[in-house]
Design an enzyme around this catalytic site. Structure first.
Site, PDB file in Angstrom:
ATOM      1  N   ASP A  86       4.546   6.840 -10.153  1.00 41.43           N
ATOM      2  CA  ASP A  86       3.989   8.047 -10.772  1.00 41.43           C
ATOM      3  C   ASP A  86       2.550   8.221 -10.288  1.00 41.43           C
ATOM      4  O   ASP A  86       1.727   7.314 -10.445  1.00 41.43           O
ATOM      5  CB  ASP A  86       4.015   7.890 -12.296  1.00 41.43           C
ATOM      6  CG  ASP A  86       3.716   9.190 -13.032  1.00 41.43           C
ATOM      7  OD1 ASP A  86       2.941  10.020 -12.498  1.00 41.43           O
ATOM      8  OD2 ASP A  86       4.236   9.380 -14.151  1.00 41.43           O
ATOM      9  N   THR A 123      14.463   4.662  -0.676  1.00 40.92           N
ATOM     10  CA  THR A 123      14.755   4.806  -2.098  1.00 40.92           C
ATOM     11  C   THR A 123      15.506   6.118  -2.323  1.00 40.92           C
ATOM     12  O   THR A 123      15.655   6.938  -1.412  1.00 40.92           O
ATOM     13  CB  THR A 123      13.460   4.831  -2.931  1.00 40.92           C
ATOM     14  OG1 THR A 123      12.797   6.089  -2.729  1.00 40.92           O
ATOM     15  CG2 THR A 123      12.532   3.702  -2.530  1.00 40.92           C
ATOM     16  N   GLU A 124      15.949   6.333  -3.572  1.00 42.22           N
ATOM     17  CA  GLU A 124      16.602   7.598  -3.899  1.00 42.22           C
ATOM     18  C   GLU A 124      15.659   8.774  -3.664  1.00 42.22           C
ATOM     19  O   GLU A 124      16.037   9.788  -3.071  1.00 42.22           O
ATOM     20  CB  GLU A 124      17.059   7.604  -5.373  1.00 42.22           C
ATOM     21  CG  GLU A 124      18.231   6.710  -5.680  1.00 42.22           C
ATOM     22  CD  GLU A 124      17.818   5.305  -6.081  1.00 42.22           C
ATOM     23  OE1 GLU A 124      18.695   4.522  -6.461  1.00 42.22           O
ATOM     24  OE2 GLU A 124      16.603   4.982  -5.983  1.00 42.22           O
ATOM     25  N   LYS A 154      -3.964  13.598 -12.846  1.00 41.98           N
ATOM     26  CA  LYS A 154      -5.194  13.933 -13.560  1.00 41.98           C
ATOM     27  C   LYS A 154      -6.186  12.776 -13.477  1.00 41.98           C
ATOM     28  O   LYS A 154      -5.821  11.616 -13.646  1.00 41.98           O
ATOM     29  CB  LYS A 154      -4.892  14.260 -15.017  1.00 41.98           C
ATOM     30  CG  LYS A 154      -4.064  15.528 -15.199  1.00 41.98           C
ATOM     31  CD  LYS A 154      -3.865  15.839 -16.674  1.00 41.98           C
ATOM     32  CE  LYS A 154      -3.056  17.123 -16.846  1.00 41.98           C
ATOM     33  NZ  LYS A 154      -2.834  17.453 -18.278  1.00 41.98           N
ATOM     34  N   GLU A 171      13.030   8.895  -1.760  1.00 42.40           N
ATOM     35  CA  GLU A 171      12.704   9.018  -0.348  1.00 42.40           C
ATOM     36  C   GLU A 171      13.778   9.794   0.411  1.00 42.40           C
ATOM     37  O   GLU A 171      13.486  10.668   1.227  1.00 42.40           O
ATOM     38  CB  GLU A 171      12.546   7.624   0.254  1.00 42.40           C
ATOM     39  CG  GLU A 171      11.978   7.596   1.655  1.00 42.40           C
ATOM     40  CD  GLU A 171      11.658   6.191   2.097  1.00 42.40           C
ATOM     41  OE1 GLU A 171      11.208   6.027   3.238  1.00 42.40           O
ATOM     42  OE2 GLU A 171      11.851   5.251   1.291  1.00 42.40           O
TER      43      GLU A 171
END
Length: 237
Positions: free
Chosen positions: A125, A199-200, A129, A202
């Site tokens: 993630d 990865t998924e 911010k 990616e």
């Protein structure tokens, strides 16, 4: 993040003690014993649905892998994926893979000092911010944890589609005094880089033409010495 899981998911996980570790704190400092060997241990923090860690375990049987995530449903999906990948080998249980239910915030309660040799951070993630910067998995407070957990050959491998997180991470690594190598702003430029297990996320992003950023940060003293020696050999006249 909310995940809608199947009914009875925790009961299902409790029955998969051959693969799933629901209380990983019990194994702190003893993961090699759980695997039954002293091979290097590579960990993916935030493994998601487990495609990467499952395929890595199959591709590199000489390495022990641990996938870590904090959601029951993701552990369930990863377990299913891992078993499917190893099934053609006639194995119901991947011999070099464990899936641990844990919050990365408390990684030092799960792994002992110097117990790991590599940490993967894949599409974490980005917490865009500024006020959430401390939550980014490459923030110095996390790097300090990783440095304690990694051994003399320790490295951190990062992949992300977020340019802002990548820039933040490079600066964090530099501020922390880590040597960086194999930096790429577009890992799959010119076609899929088959050297890297995807990865998924990616797979999805590459299909959409999104650039994937990648780098390695060298943490362990032995790993740094080896890297520096390799650079000298490469550029020696």
């Amino acid at each position: 993040m909310r995940l809608r899981g199947r009914k009875g998911i925790r009961e299902s996980l409790e029955q998969q003690t051959d693969l799933v570790v629901l209380d990983p704190r019990k194994h702190k400092g003893q993961w090699s014993g759980l695997f039954g060997n002293d091979r290097p241990i590579y960990v993916e923090f935030g493994m998601g649905k487990g495609r990467f860690i499952s395929r890595m375990s199959h591709k590199y049987p000489e390495i022990n892998f641990i996938g870590v995530d904090m959601y029951d449903e993701l552990i369930r999906r990863a377990a299913e994926k891992a078993r499917n990948i190893w099934e053609p080998e006639g194995l119901e249980t991947p011999p070099n893979l464990k899936l641990a239910l844990a919050n990365i915030e408390y990684a030092e309660e799960v792994f002992a000092e110097g117990e790991l040799q590599r940490i993967y951070l894949n599409f974490s993630d980005p917490w865009p911010k500024t006020k959430h910067a401390r939550r980014r998995l490459t923030h110095p407070r996390f790097l300090d944890k990783y440095r304690g957990l990694l051994d003399g050959l320790g490295e951190i491998h990062l992949k992300t589609d977020s340019r802002s997180l990548f820039e933040f991470s490079l600066n964090s690594f530099a501020d922390f005094g880590l040597q960086m190598s194999n930096i790429s702003l577009d890992l799959h430029a010119g076609g899929i880089n088959e050297e890297h297990v995807m990865t998924e996320y990616e797979t999805k992003f590459v299909g959409q033409g999104v650039q994937i950023h990648r780098c390695e940060a060298i943490v362990g003293a032995d790993a740094l010495s080896r890297y520096q020696a390799s650079r000298l050999d490469k550029y020696r006249l």
